[in-house]
Design a protein around this motif. Structure first.
Motif, PDB file in Angstrom:
ATOM      1  N   LEU A   1       0.868  -1.177   0.000  1.00 40.46           N
ATOM      2  CA  LEU A   1       0.000   0.000   0.000  1.00 40.46           C
ATOM      3  C   LEU A   1       0.908   1.231   0.000  1.00 40.46           C
ATOM      4  N   GLY A   2       0.329   2.368  -0.283  1.00 34.21           N
ATOM      5  CA  GLY A   2       1.127   3.590  -0.297  1.00 34.21           C
ATOM      6  C   GLY A   2       0.835   4.364  -1.552  1.00 34.21           C
ATOM      7  N   PRO A   3       1.011   5.683  -1.493  1.00 28.73           N
ATOM      8  CA  PRO A   3       0.638   6.544  -2.615  1.00 28.73           C
ATOM      9  C   PRO A   3       1.489   6.303  -3.851  1.00 28.73           C
ATOM     10  N   PRO A   4       1.047   6.820  -5.001  1.00 28.78           N
ATOM     11  CA  PRO A   4       1.866   6.793  -6.199  1.00 28.78           C
ATOM     12  C   PRO A   4       3.223   7.431  -5.891  1.00 28.78           C
ATOM     13  N   GLY A   5       4.293   6.783  -6.302  1.00 28.16           N
ATOM     14  CA  GLY A   5       5.630   7.331  -6.103  1.00 28.16           C
ATOM     15  C   GLY A   5       6.271   6.926  -4.794  1.00 28.16           C
ATOM     16  N   ALA A   6       5.575   6.160  -3.947  1.00 23.23           N
ATOM     17  CA  ALA A   6       6.127   5.773  -2.648  1.00 23.23           C
ATOM     18  C   ALA A   6       7.303   4.812  -2.788  1.00 23.23           C
ATOM     19  N   GLY A   7       7.397   4.151  -3.946  1.00 24.11           N
ATOM     20  CA  GLY A   7       8.491   3.200  -4.153  1.00 24.11           C
ATOM     21  C   GLY A   7       8.024   1.751  -4.180  1.00 24.11           C
ATOM     22  N   LYS A   8       6.741   1.540  -4.466  1.00 27.49           N
ATOM     23  CA  LYS A   8       6.194   0.178  -4.457  1.00 27.49           C
ATOM     24  C   LYS A   8       6.868  -0.689  -5.526  1.00 27.49           C
ATOM     25  N   GLY A   9       6.943  -0.178  -6.740  1.00 27.69           N
ATOM     26  CA  GLY A   9       7.547  -0.957  -7.829  1.00 27.69           C
ATOM     27  C   GLY A   9       9.028  -1.227  -7.569  1.00 27.69           C
ATOM     28  N   THR A  10       9.725  -0.202  -7.063  1.00 27.87           N
ATOM     29  CA  THR A  10      11.159  -0.325  -6.763  1.00 27.87           C
ATOM     30  C   THR A  10      11.392  -1.427  -5.731  1.00 27.87           C
ATOM     31  N   GLN A  11      10.600  -1.419  -4.672  1.00 29.35           N
ATOM     32  CA  GLN A  11      10.778  -2.394  -3.599  1.00 29.35           C
ATOM     33  C   GLN A  11      10.249  -3.773  -3.997  1.00 29.35           C
ATOM     34  N   ALA A  12       9.199  -3.795  -4.815  1.00 31.35           N
ATOM     35  CA  ALA A  12       8.574  -5.070  -5.199  1.00 31.35           C
ATOM     36  C   ALA A  12       9.566  -5.985  -5.902  1.00 31.35           C
ATOM     37  N   GLU A  13      10.425  -5.378  -6.712  1.00 28.19           N
ATOM     38  CA  GLU A  13      11.386  -6.174  -7.461  1.00 28.19           C
ATOM     39  C   GLU A  13      12.299  -6.948  -6.496  1.00 28.19           C
ATOM     40  N   ARG A  14      12.794  -6.244  -5.454  1.00 29.41           N
ATOM     41  CA  ARG A  14      13.699  -6.895  -4.501  1.00 29.41           C
ATOM     42  C   ARG A  14      12.964  -7.924  -3.659  1.00 29.41           C
ATOM     43  N   ILE A  15      11.775  -7.541  -3.159  1.00 23.30           N
ATOM     44  CA  ILE A  15      11.032  -8.442  -2.269  1.00 23.30           C
ATOM     45  C   ILE A  15      10.686  -9.747  -2.997  1.00 23.30           C
ATOM     46  N   SER A  16      10.172  -9.614  -4.224  1.00 21.73           N
ATOM     47  CA  SER A  16       9.695 -10.824  -4.909  1.00 21.73           C
ATOM     48  C   SER A  16      10.864 -11.773  -5.180  1.00 21.73           C
ATOM     49  N   LYS A  17      12.033 -11.197  -5.495  1.00 25.43           N
ATOM     50  CA  LYS A  17      13.213 -12.040  -5.751  1.00 25.43           C
ATOM     51  C   LYS A  17      13.669 -12.720  -4.459  1.00 25.43           C
ATOM     52  N   ASP A  18      13.834 -11.950  -3.378  1.00 25.83           N
ATOM     53  CA  ASP A  18      14.400 -12.510  -2.145  1.00 25.83           C
ATOM     54  C   ASP A  18      13.443 -13.448  -1.421  1.00 25.83           C
ATOM     55  N   TYR A  19      12.144 -13.235  -1.570  1.00 33.86           N
ATOM     56  CA  TYR A  19      11.187 -14.039  -0.804  1.00 33.86           C
ATOM     57  C   TYR A  19      10.406 -15.023  -1.685  1.00 33.86           C
ATOM     58  N   GLY A  20      10.730 -15.066  -2.970  1.00 32.33           N
ATOM     59  CA  GLY A  20      10.084 -16.040  -3.848  1.00 32.33           C
ATOM     60  C   GLY A  20       8.591 -15.813  -4.024  1.00 32.33           C
ATOM     61  N   LEU A  21       8.199 -14.543  -4.087  1.00 32.84           N
ATOM     62  CA  LEU A  21       6.778 -14.227  -4.266  1.00 32.84           C
ATOM     63  C   LEU A  21       6.528 -13.805  -5.711  1.00 32.84           C
ATOM     64  N   VAL A  22       5.384 -14.160  -6.252  1.00 35.11           N
ATOM     65  CA  VAL A  22       5.011 -13.711  -7.591  1.00 35.11           C
ATOM     66  C   VAL A  22       4.598 -12.238  -7.523  1.00 35.11           C
ATOM     67  N   HIS A  23       5.240 -11.394  -8.316  1.00 35.84           N
ATOM     68  CA  HIS A  23       4.952  -9.960  -8.324  1.00 35.84           C
ATOM     69  C   HIS A  23       3.805  -9.677  -9.291  1.00 35.84           C
TER      70      HIS A  23
END
Ligand code: ADP
Ligand code: ADP
Ligand code: ZN
Length: 227
Positions: A9-31
């Motif tokens: 969650l978080g407003p446009p520009g909060a960094g969701k896409g930026t962080q999603a890339e790292r999280i999905s790779k490190d935790y094996g989650l489908v983005h």
């Protein structure tokens, strides 16, 4: 085990896409990014894209039924045990309810809602300087996160472009839509005990360290327990 169902969650520009890339790779989650899926549909000129385009251009939300439908479809394609990371969905209470229903069908749930917070003026600077890879959708920033080679993606060599809705005027409207329709979701997930507020200021790796602390807390818990 642990956090298998995570939403950003978080407003446009909060960094969701930026962080999603790292999280999905490190935790094996489908983005699953609804913004990326919708832009792809617009680019391909599908009927979904044609329905969503005018809302996206104006910085309004595309209709709930349209977006909830594509997310439910994508979730149904993944194995029931596969963890997921939703980025940009849900964005309204009605979408949150549709998500709960779609997940209940396969015995899944939202284990953790990471709510990334950044002051409004910083959001405007981030969004108006954003560039995206045309091939893999990775976000860059002209000042805060430029690519190594001008206009080329570090990851895949694709060409970078600026989204047509990342103009100051449309950004202001998207932020207003966020406050109005999406921010109430913080209360929705807080009341379920799965909300984690994340300070989104500072460098991306500093933000990621905060996110990891929240994720690892849930990873250590038994499935089904609140965060
Ligand atoms: P969202 O998906 O929440 O809309 P993005 O991940 O696309 O946000 O980030 C918006 C812009 O801000 C991008 O240009 C990105 O490079 C930049 N950005 C992301 N995180 C940070 C950060 N911690 N500090 C400065 N700029 C950032
Ligand atoms: P940002 O995080 O930068 O605002 P996104 O890429 O997530 O942008 O979304 C871009 C646009 O796509 C939104 O302004 C909206 O028109 C549409 N969109 C994306 N996700 C949703 C959603 N869950 N519900 C309705 N519209 C959406
Ligand atoms: Zn790329």
């Amino acid at each position: 085990m642990g956090a298998r169902g995570v939403i950003l969650l978080g407003p446009p520009g909060a960094g969701k896409g930026t962080q999603a890339e790292r999280i999905s790779k490190d935790y094996g989650l489908v983005h699953i990014s609804t913004g990326d899926m919708l832009r792809d549909a617009v680019a391909r000129g599908t009927s979904l894209g044609r329905q969503a385009k005018r809302f996206m251009d104006a910085g309004e939300l595309a209709p709930d039924e349209v977006v909830a439908g594509i997310v439910a479809e994508r979730l149904a394609e993944s194995a029931p045990g596969q963890g997921f990371l939703l980025d940009g969905f849900p964005r309204s209470l009605s979408q949150a309810e549709a998500l709960d229903e779609a997940l209940a069908d396969s015995g899944r749930s939202v284990d953790l809602a990471l709510s990334i917070q950044v002051p409004e003026e910083e959001l405007v600077r981030r969004l108006t300087g954003r560039r995206l890879c045309a091939d893999c959708a990775r976000p860059y920033h002209v000042e805060f996160g430029p690519p190594q080679v001008a206009d080329r993606c570090d990851q895949c060599g694709g060409r970078l472009y600026q989204r047509s809705d990342d103009t100051e005027e449309t950004v202001r409207n998207r932020l207003a839509v966020y406050r109005d329709q999406t921010e109430p979701l913080n209360g929705y997930y807080r009341s379920r005990g799965v909300l984690a507020g994340i300070d989104g200021t500072g460098r991306p790796d500093e933000v990621y360290a905060r996110i990891r602390r929240s994720l690892d807390r849930v990873q250590g818990s038994e499935p089904g327990q609140p965060a």
